[in-house]
Write a protein that holds these residues in place. Structure first.
Motif, PDB file in Angstrom:
ATOM      1  N   LYS A  30      -2.784  -2.030   3.958  1.00  0.00           N
ATOM      2  CA  LYS A  30      -3.216  -1.274   5.142  1.00  0.00           C
ATOM      3  C   LYS A  30      -4.458  -1.890   5.781  1.00  0.00           C
ATOM      4  CE  LYS A  30      -3.349   2.005   8.123  1.00  0.00           C
ATOM      5  NZ  LYS A  30      -3.252   1.197   9.331  1.00  0.00           N
ATOM      6  N   SER A  49       0.851  -1.193   0.000  1.00  0.00           N
ATOM      7  CA  SER A  49       0.000   0.000   0.000  1.00  0.00           C
ATOM      8  C   SER A  49       0.884   1.239   0.000  1.00  0.00           C
ATOM      9  CB  SER A  49      -0.886   0.050   1.248  1.00  0.00           C
ATOM     10  OG  SER A  49      -1.830  -0.985   1.258  1.00  0.00           O
ATOM     11  N   GLY A  83     -10.893  -6.284   2.600  1.00  0.00           N
ATOM     12  CA  GLY A  83     -11.192  -5.266   1.617  1.00  0.00           C
ATOM     13  C   GLY A  83     -11.258  -5.878   0.224  1.00  0.00           C
ATOM     14  N   SER A 111      -8.775  -0.826   5.829  1.00  0.00           N
ATOM     15  CA  SER A 111      -9.211  -0.151   4.608  1.00  0.00           C
ATOM     16  C   SER A 111     -10.254  -0.974   3.860  1.00  0.00           C
ATOM     17  CB  SER A 111      -7.986   0.077   3.712  1.00  0.00           C
ATOM     18  OG  SER A 111      -8.363   0.306   2.385  1.00  0.00           O
ATOM     19  N   ARG A 146      -4.023   8.366   1.616  1.00  0.00           N
ATOM     20  CA  ARG A 146      -5.229   7.947   2.349  1.00  0.00           C
ATOM     21  C   ARG A 146      -6.384   8.903   2.099  1.00  0.00           C
ATOM     22  NH1 ARG A 146      -5.648   5.388   7.397  1.00  0.00           N
ATOM     23  NH2 ARG A 146      -6.409   7.368   8.175  1.00  0.00           N
ATOM     24  N   TYR A 147      -7.575   8.483   2.456  1.00  0.00           N
ATOM     25  CA  TYR A 147      -8.763   9.311   2.243  1.00  0.00           C
ATOM     26  C   TYR A 147      -8.608  10.700   2.866  1.00  0.00           C
ATOM     27  CZ  TYR A 147     -10.249   8.748   7.064  1.00  0.00           C
ATOM     28  OH  TYR A 147     -10.303   8.807   8.430  1.00  0.00           O
ATOM     29  N   GLU A 181      -7.159   2.765  -4.440  1.00  0.00           N
ATOM     30  CA  GLU A 181      -8.227   3.770  -4.441  1.00  0.00           C
ATOM     31  C   GLU A 181      -7.890   4.928  -5.377  1.00  0.00           C
ATOM     32  OE1 GLU A 181      -9.330   4.577  -0.341  1.00  0.00           O
ATOM     33  OE2 GLU A 181      -9.309   2.424   0.079  1.00  0.00           O
ATOM     34  N   SER A 212     -10.396  -1.191   0.814  1.00  0.00           N
ATOM     35  CA  SER A 212      -9.631  -1.818  -0.268  1.00  0.00           C
ATOM     36  C   SER A 212      -8.702  -2.879   0.281  1.00  0.00           C
ATOM     37  CB  SER A 212      -8.759  -0.782  -1.001  1.00  0.00           C
ATOM     38  OG  SER A 212      -9.507   0.063  -1.795  1.00  0.00           O
ATOM     39  N   CYS A 213      -7.944  -2.533   1.310  1.00  0.00           N
ATOM     40  CA  CYS A 213      -6.756  -3.283   1.694  1.00  0.00           C
ATOM     41  C   CYS A 213      -6.853  -4.071   2.986  1.00  0.00           C
ATOM     42  CB  CYS A 213      -5.568  -2.322   1.773  1.00  0.00           C
ATOM     43  SG  CYS A 213      -5.210  -1.505   0.208  1.00  0.00           S
ATOM     44  N   CYS A 233      -1.576   2.281  -4.766  1.00  0.00           N
ATOM     45  CA  CYS A 233      -2.797   2.654  -4.050  1.00  0.00           C
ATOM     46  C   CYS A 233      -3.992   2.331  -4.936  1.00  0.00           C
ATOM     47  CB  CYS A 233      -2.813   4.134  -3.683  1.00  0.00           C
ATOM     48  SG  CYS A 233      -4.379   4.586  -2.851  1.00  0.00           S
TER      49      CYS A 233
END
Length: 163
Positions: free
Chosen positions: A107, A7, A132, A110, A16-17, A44, A112-113, A42
């Motif tokens: 991560k 990640s 994720g 997350s 990150r968000y 996202e 995703s992760c 990443c």
């Protein structure tokens, strides 16, 4: 030499968000970086989401359910970002395959992760067991996925794969 899909936030990139990074500290991680093993990615951002972005959570299951079409990923305001997460997961898999990575370090938490837990879809900060979307796709494709809390397990697998 085994490569590790990692990640980007763990590699120190602010993706990150919330626009932050969550860099991993420690001798093992730094050794892998120096050896050129790390392939930062990443899902996202690669899937088309901006930085910063609204937090998103999986509603109705976990990443495997999203892959199967029975769960969605929504922001707190209800915007559906499932497509971006799926696109990012596919690109992560392509990147892992192109680089020859048979393991990933992603991560925890997350959508995703996450490899052990994700947020439960209530936007209250509560976590639940689950994976994720990227983790689920990588695992379905035979790639071993670990969280930043599993560095010793990653090293043990590297040792095993390279012996």
């Amino acid at each position: 030499m085994e490569r590790i899909l990692v990640s980007s936030c763990l590699a120190g990139r602010p993706v990150r968000y919330d626009g932050a990074a969550k860099p991993v500290a420690g001798d093992l991680f730094e050794r892998w970086r120096a050896e050129g093993r790390l392939v930062p990615f990443c899902p996202e951002v690669s899937g088309g989401l901006p930085v910063p972005r609204p937090p998103a959570e999986i509603i109705g299951g976990d990443g495997g359910d999203v892959l199967d079409g029975t769960a969605r990923i929504l922001t707190r305001t209800g915007a559906d970002v499932t497509g971006e997460f799926l696109r990012g997961a596919r690109l992560a898999l392509e990147t892992a395959q192109r680089s020859g990575a048979r393991l990933a370090l992603l991560k925890e938490g997350s959508p995703s992760c996450g490899s052990h837990r994700i947020y439960d879809g209530t936007f209250t900060g509560s976590a639940a067991p689950g994976t994720g979307v990227t983790t689920a796709l990588l695992r379905r494709s035979g790639i071993r996925v670990f969280s930043e809390d599993d560095l010793d397990a990653v090293q043990a697998l590297l040792t095993d794969l390279e012996s």
